[in-house]
Structure formats: C-alpha cells, structure tokens
Scaffold this active site. Sequence first.
Site, PDB file in Angstrom:
ATOM      1  N   GLY A   1     -10.406   0.751  -7.041  1.00 26.64           N
ATOM      2  CA  GLY A   1     -10.146   1.779  -5.770  1.00 26.64           C
ATOM      3  C   GLY A   1      -9.348   2.947  -6.065  1.00 26.64           C
ATOM      4  O   GLY A   1      -8.650   3.953  -5.600  1.00 26.64           O
ATOM      5  N   ALA A   2      -9.827   3.731  -7.414  1.00 28.45           N
ATOM      6  CA  ALA A   2      -9.045   4.670  -7.886  1.00 28.45           C
ATOM      7  C   ALA A   2      -9.301   6.116  -7.384  1.00 28.45           C
ATOM      8  O   ALA A   2      -8.740   7.089  -7.619  1.00 28.45           O
ATOM      9  CB  ALA A   2      -9.866   5.300  -9.627  1.00 28.45           C
TER      10      ALA A   2
ATOM     11  N   ALA B   1      -4.247   5.883  -4.982  1.00 30.95           N
ATOM     12  CA  ALA B   1      -4.149   5.279  -6.520  1.00 30.95           C
ATOM     13  C   ALA B   1      -4.746   6.867  -7.269  1.00 30.95           C
ATOM     14  O   ALA B   1      -4.688   6.665  -8.784  1.00 30.95           O
ATOM     15  CB  ALA B   1      -6.290   5.001  -6.365  1.00 30.95           C
TER      16      ALA B   1
ATOM     17  N   SER C   1       1.617  -3.025   2.030  1.00 29.38           N
ATOM     18  CA  SER C   1       1.618  -2.335   3.437  1.00 29.38           C
ATOM     19  C   SER C   1       2.408  -2.450   4.113  1.00 29.38           C
ATOM     20  O   SER C   1       3.497  -4.224   4.236  1.00 29.38           O
ATOM     21  CB  SER C   1       0.543  -2.161   4.780  1.00 29.38           C
ATOM     22  OG  SER C   1       0.644  -1.459   5.202  1.00 29.38           O
TER      23      SER C   1
ATOM     24  N   LYS D   1      -4.456  -6.864   5.950  1.00 29.99           N
ATOM     25  CA  LYS D   1      -3.179  -6.576   4.684  1.00 29.99           C
ATOM     26  C   LYS D   1      -2.799  -7.628   4.694  1.00 29.99           C
ATOM     27  O   LYS D   1      -2.256  -8.435   3.287  1.00 29.99           O
ATOM     28  CB  LYS D   1      -2.998  -5.076   4.738  1.00 29.99           C
ATOM     29  CG  LYS D   1      -3.517  -3.797   4.666  1.00 29.99           C
ATOM     30  CD  LYS D   1      -4.136  -4.002   3.624  1.00 29.99           C
ATOM     31  CE  LYS D   1      -3.238  -3.375   2.037  1.00 29.99           C
ATOM     32  NZ  LYS D   1      -3.736  -3.389   1.192  1.00 29.99           N
TER      33      LYS D   1
HETATM   34  P1  NDP Z   1      -8.407   5.512   0.948  1.00 33.00           P
HETATM   35  O1  NDP Z   1      -9.042   5.531   2.147  1.00 33.00           O
HETATM   36  O2  NDP Z   1      -7.739   6.904   0.223  1.00 33.00           O
HETATM   37  O3  NDP Z   1      -8.115   4.228  -0.412  1.00 33.00           O
HETATM   38  C1  NDP Z   1      -8.819   2.877  -0.580  1.00 33.00           C
HETATM   39  C2  NDP Z   1      -9.928   2.975  -1.305  1.00 33.00           C
HETATM   40  O4  NDP Z   1     -10.378   0.929  -2.026  1.00 33.00           O
HETATM   41  C3  NDP Z   1     -11.267   3.535  -1.779  1.00 33.00           C
HETATM   42  O5  NDP Z   1     -10.410   3.787  -3.656  1.00 33.00           O
HETATM   43  C4  NDP Z   1     -12.346   2.481  -1.648  1.00 33.00           C
HETATM   44  O6  NDP Z   1     -13.072   3.224  -2.347  1.00 33.00           O
HETATM   45  C5  NDP Z   1     -11.282   1.906  -2.386  1.00 33.00           C
HETATM   46  N1  NDP Z   1     -12.196   0.659  -0.964  1.00 33.00           N
HETATM   47  C6  NDP Z   1     -12.476   0.415  -0.194  1.00 33.00           C
HETATM   48  N2  NDP Z   1     -13.724  -0.910   0.129  1.00 33.00           N
HETATM   49  C7  NDP Z   1     -13.623  -1.400  -1.235  1.00 33.00           C
HETATM   50  C8  NDP Z   1     -15.153  -2.237  -1.428  1.00 33.00           C
HETATM   51  N3  NDP Z   1     -15.566  -3.093  -1.029  1.00 33.00           N
HETATM   52  N4  NDP Z   1     -14.701  -2.238  -2.856  1.00 33.00           N
HETATM   53  C9  NDP Z   1     -14.772  -1.584  -3.566  1.00 33.00           C
HETATM   54  N5  NDP Z   1     -13.234  -0.720  -3.616  1.00 33.00           N
HETATM   55  C10 NDP Z   1     -13.608  -0.388  -2.399  1.00 33.00           C
HETATM   56  O7  NDP Z   1      -6.894   5.193   1.102  1.00 33.00           O
HETATM   57  P2  NDP Z   1      -5.259   5.008   0.749  1.00 33.00           P
HETATM   58  O8  NDP Z   1      -5.029   5.223  -0.618  1.00 33.00           O
HETATM   59  O9  NDP Z   1      -4.832   5.238   1.553  1.00 33.00           O
HETATM   60  O10 NDP Z   1      -4.863   3.295   0.671  1.00 33.00           O
HETATM   61  C11 NDP Z   1      -5.250   2.621  -1.004  1.00 33.00           C
HETATM   62  C12 NDP Z   1      -3.845   0.951  -0.828  1.00 33.00           C
HETATM   63  O11 NDP Z   1      -3.064   1.782   0.289  1.00 33.00           O
HETATM   64  C13 NDP Z   1      -5.000   0.478   0.322  1.00 33.00           C
HETATM   65  O12 NDP Z   1      -4.821  -0.770  -0.539  1.00 33.00           O
HETATM   66  C14 NDP Z   1      -4.069   0.649   2.087  1.00 33.00           C
HETATM   67  O13 NDP Z   1      -4.012  -0.699   2.244  1.00 33.00           O
HETATM   68  C15 NDP Z   1      -2.605   0.794   1.265  1.00 33.00           C
HETATM   69  N6  NDP Z   1      -1.671   1.448   1.644  1.00 33.00           N
HETATM   70  C16 NDP Z   1      -2.192   2.502   1.852  1.00 33.00           C
HETATM   71  C17 NDP Z   1      -1.304   3.119   2.987  1.00 33.00           C
HETATM   72  C18 NDP Z   1      -1.620   5.101   4.164  1.00 33.00           C
HETATM   73  O14 NDP Z   1      -0.573   5.201   4.522  1.00 33.00           O
HETATM   74  N7  NDP Z   1      -2.311   5.906   2.502  1.00 33.00           N
HETATM   75  C19 NDP Z   1      -0.366   2.694   3.696  1.00 33.00           C
HETATM   76  C20 NDP Z   1       0.947   1.517   3.525  1.00 33.00           C
HETATM   77  C21 NDP Z   1      -0.290   0.791   2.132  1.00 33.00           C
HETATM   78  P3  NDP Z   1     -14.238   4.342  -1.504  1.00 33.00           P
HETATM   79  O15 NDP Z   1     -13.977   5.380  -2.328  1.00 33.00           O
HETATM   80  O16 NDP Z   1     -15.622   3.766  -2.834  1.00 33.00           O
HETATM   81  O17 NDP Z   1     -14.365   4.260  -0.406  1.00 33.00           O
END
Ligand code: NDP
Length: 296
Positions: free
Chosen positions: A7-8, A13, A123, A162
């Site tokens: 999910g870079a 990421a 999370s 989560k």
């Molecule tokens: P983003 O929405 O920016 O990133 C989520 C990523 O997951 C994206 O790269 C997205 O890809 C990818 N993704 C979602 N569905 C799929 C799929 N079916 N196949 C492949 N890739 C997928 O979120 P954040 O950076 O905020 O979150 C990143 C992680 O951190 C997650 O696990 C989230 O639960 C966790 N987190 C986030 C918090 C926050 O406050 N931001 C707090 C605590 C945990 P695409 O870009 O193509 O949609």
Amino acid sequence: KTVCVTGASGYIASWLVKFLLHRGYTVKASVRDTNDPKKTQHLLELDGANERLHLIKADLLEEGSFDAVVDGCDGVFHTASPFFLETTDPQADLIDPALKGTLNVLQSCAKTPSVKRVVLTSSMVAVFANGKPQTPQVVVDETWWSHPEFCTQTQQWYFLSKTLAEDAAWKFVREKCIDLVVINPGLVIGPLLQPTLNTSSAILLTLLNETYPNATFGWVNVKDVANAHILAFENPSANGRYCLVESVAHNSETVKILRQLYPALQLPEKFIHGMTGGRPVRGPIIAIGSTGRITG
Ligand code: NDP
C-alpha cells in the site's frame, strides 16, 4: 537490505518509503495501480527512487498477489488496508481486504525464507474499542484489545476490520513462527506527500464543522509513525504491539488550536456533512502504557 512496503501510495506508507530510501534500503513497493500518476508520481520523485524503488502491482484480495512483492525481502511492512468510515457493505469494503489481505501478505512471507521480520500497521482502534470505561484515570495500553462484538454492536466497521486483521495476524505468525511486530497508531496527522486527502487528515478538517463530536481523540504525527515502523524493524528487541499516541485532546481543544494556527481556514463544502456521516466517532481517553515505547 531490501524491504517491501504494501500500500505504498498511502499517506503513512509514502513517508515510510521516503525514510527507508533515505536510510539506503532498496524498497519493493506494492500499489494497486502502477499506471495512476496520482498514486505513483510522488513516490517516483523521492530521493533514491530512481536507483532503489521498485513499484509492483498487487491487490489485497488476490491470493498470491504479494509473492512477487515479498520475494527476496529481509523485511515486510504491511500497511495496506482500506481506511474509511462510511460504507454500505462493510464485509466487502473493509473486512475482507483487511483480514484476507493481511493473511495473503503473511502467506507470501511464510513462503519466503529471506523475510526476517514483518511489521504490521494495525491501529489504536484494535486496542480501545471494547466498551470498558475510559476516563482520564484509565491507562489504555497494548495489553488492551478491542472486542469484535462491541465493534459490531456499535457498527464501527473500520474498527472491526483492524481488530480482526490484527488478531488473525498474531494467530498466523504463532503457527508459522514468523517474527511479527505491530504498530498501533492513534489518529495520524501531519504533512501529506501524496496529492489526495486521506481519512485521518479529513477527520481533522471535519472538526471545523459547527457540530463536531463531543469526544476525545489521540493524535500522532505521520513522520513519527513512519519512523516507529523502521525502529520496530531495525531493533532486534522490538516485539509485541506498540501504541503510538503523542497527545490526547478533546475535540474542542483541537479546534481551538486549529483556529489559532489557521484563522482563515474554511471547511471545504464537501466536508459540510462530515466524513462520519453525522455518526459520532467514539473518542476514548488514551494514555500510553509504560511498556509501549520503542527506543532507538
Ligand atoms: P491511506 O488510505 O492513505 O492508505 C491505505 C492504503 O491501502 C492505500 O495505499 C490503498 O491503496 C491500500 N489499499 C486499500 N485497499 C486495498 C486493496 N484492496 N488492495 C491493495 N491495496 C489496498 O491510509 P493511511 O496511510 O492513513 O493508512 C495506512 C494504514 O495505517 C492502514 O492500515 C490504516 O488502517 C492504518 N492506520 C491509519 C491511521 C490514520 O490515522 N491514518 C491510524 C491508525 C492506523 P490505493 O491507494 O490504491 O487506494
């Protein structure tokens, strides 16, 4: 060393990839769509990307999709998971990609002997959502677990996704003897590298609504979250779960700070109804447990 980040293109990421490249790692980065510049351009422009960043297409719901991503890696950072609050089909939109996706990535790790450690982005929503009292005297730490029944009853589907994903990850790694460290951030804020707004940054904006939830959230900076992932990988003694919450604030305090810092900031029209669709986001009082720290 070679590591991979799933999910870079996401908010957290992207910072993780930036810092990993800066530290000299070769990074294999999974994205859903390698042809979408909105998801890739900011990564390709990072220092070191030309030489050491490899973008690979992978989807959480496709079995075996991550084999090529994980192949040859010393470390795996699994951050990919859908993060949004509004859905009419929680199973398909949130739970399946989070849970099956995590197991998919771990299956690929189990097949890859070069992988020394997996760092999973869970999370705080997998920690505190259990209905227990959360007054200022209560310390929420990494020994806490959210209860799937509580998440279901309160229809907090993202929280459920989560919690189920992290729980399944621990069960899987115990069976397959994989070294796992889990990072549990609170709401993450700070500068964006990617051109689109992620959910936690959007939640911050919704607080500028006239009616924000009467709740308290734990916040943490995105750069600290990215660095914590790297510390968790690089320090052999890191283990278990790490709750990351830098400060806990009632929404009224957060709004006051926002208004002081950015007096001219207006809420964009599209946020008037709020990302949470009027449903209050439950906000616990979160403190950091005494053992939930990583030192460098
Ligand atoms: P983003 O929405 O920016 O990133 C989520 C990523 O997951 C994206 O790269 C997205 O890809 C990818 N993704 C979602 N569905 C799929 C799929 N079916 N196949 C492949 N890739 C997928 O979120 P954040 O950076 O905020 O979150 C990143 C992680 O951190 C997650 O696990 C989230 O639960 C966790 N987190 C986030 C918090 C926050 O406050 N931001 C707090 C605590 C945990 P695409 O870009 O193509 O949609």
